[in-house]
Design a protein around this motif. Sequence first.
Motif, PDB file in Angstrom:
ATOM      1  N   SER A  70      -6.425  -1.258  -6.265  1.00 26.69           N
ATOM      2  CA  SER A  70      -6.658   0.138  -6.606  1.00 26.69           C
ATOM      3  C   SER A  70      -5.378   0.678  -7.220  1.00 26.69           C
ATOM      4  O   SER A  70      -4.413  -0.065  -7.431  1.00 26.69           O
ATOM      5  N   ASP A  81       0.860  -1.176   0.000  1.00 24.79           N
ATOM      6  CA  ASP A  81       0.000   0.000   0.000  1.00 24.79           C
ATOM      7  C   ASP A  81       0.897   1.228   0.000  1.00 24.79           C
ATOM      8  O   ASP A  81       1.703   1.423   0.926  1.00 24.79           O
ATOM      9  N   SER A  84       1.611   4.517 -10.686  1.00 27.50           N
ATOM     10  CA  SER A  84       0.984   3.232 -10.364  1.00 27.50           C
ATOM     11  C   SER A  84       1.445   2.152 -11.334  1.00 27.50           C
ATOM     12  O   SER A  84       1.769   1.025 -10.919  1.00 27.50           O
TER      13      SER A  84
END
Length: 467
Positions: free
Chosen positions: A103, A11, A85
């Motif tokens: 995500s 994360d 990302s």
Amino acid sequence: MRPLPSILHLDMDAFFASVEQAAKPSLRGKPVIVGGLGQRGVVSTCSYEARVFGVRSAMATAVARRLCPNAAYLWPRFVAYREISELVMAMLRELSPLVEQLSVDEAYVDLAAGPYGPVLAEATLAEGVELIRAIAEDLRADIERATGLTASVGAASSKLMAKIGSEQAKPNGLVLVTPGQERAVLGPLSVRALPGVGPATEQALRRAGLLTVAEVADQSEEELVRLLGRAHGSGVALMARGLDGRAVVPDRDAKSVSVEDTYEVDLMERDQVLFELDRLAARCVRRLKAAGRSGRTVVIKVRRFDFSTLTRSETLPGPTDDARVIADTARRLAEQVSLAGGIRLLGVGVSQLAEYTQEDLFAQAAAELAEQEGEGGDESDESDAEAPPTAAAVQPFREQVWLPGQDVVHAEHGRGWVQGSGVGRVTVRFETPDSPPGRVRTFRIEDPALTPAEPLPLRPRGPSEQP
């Protein structure tokens, strides 16, 4: 359950806000809040400096402003976040083909399925734990070296415990839960730490006097089924004991791609609505193409002034990722919806996705028609009168809007970002990720020398520069 903690949960730390601090030297070490900025806005992400004041994700921006009035409030720059990302997810896929992206900044990795799998299969518990710790630390270092951003990682023998580990590791840490430690780690936590336990389930457990995971784990499955129902009660009973057999599932297939906007001032004119549909269709197509997909069914979503929400859809002869086709279809669908009273939200989406785009005769026909209309414009005014207005024709309804945080370039002063705008002026701070904190200048909002720009890539930073 696995004999080794070979599932990682990664994360990124305060991802959106950290990207903004990395891109904007003047914001490093200061409170940064990213999200919707109007009366209906919601905080998407906030920096750790803002969290000291009580600001949290999903909080109304108006509340955040009261708690932390001196923070930098910025609109999200999704292009910049997506680029980073993709870089991080590529690093994860070097460790294993089984990467489950949850995500833009979060994913599971199954190390047992990757290059280290054979070594882990032969390792003792102590050897396996040492290797997994080294892999996770190297991953975090590689991400920081490539992006200048930090990540937190949890490693465990299940997805449940890996995620719990990464939450406990924040910010910028690693927590490894060895097999057998699950109940000791889970026990003191609130019942909300368990997947599937939301406000309603929490209330049901609270009424029974069950506040912590340890108290839930001490109950029989039959008692939890009585409190929560058969399926939910059985699942909570297993999770509370740290039992989670869920596999890491890669490439979770989206069923649709969509975008939507909520407007500070309700749209009252049909031309305004058509312009917004064109803009949303273009954004939707960018997402489609980024995913390498096309789709057959175009959907629009309309929320009216009274909060009533309508959807309309049309299925095309074949899949397409053509912006003209999707925009024209969205316009046709909008003709079916009354705009009386005003529109507060619009959305455009595409479903029935395919992994390819046919030689789309529908799109070709639309393009040829537009070309013919352009060539024949001097011969007749009738077709122009009947055709729906284009986005360019609607431009007068929208003055130039500069969003806080937006990348810009000035013909004389170079690259910078918008600090704010209003009363006909826009304030820009001129700095880049590689520069020291920059100077601030103010311009007329329609200054032709100032134009929007694409984000610059980030550079890695030394320890003294970390946000």
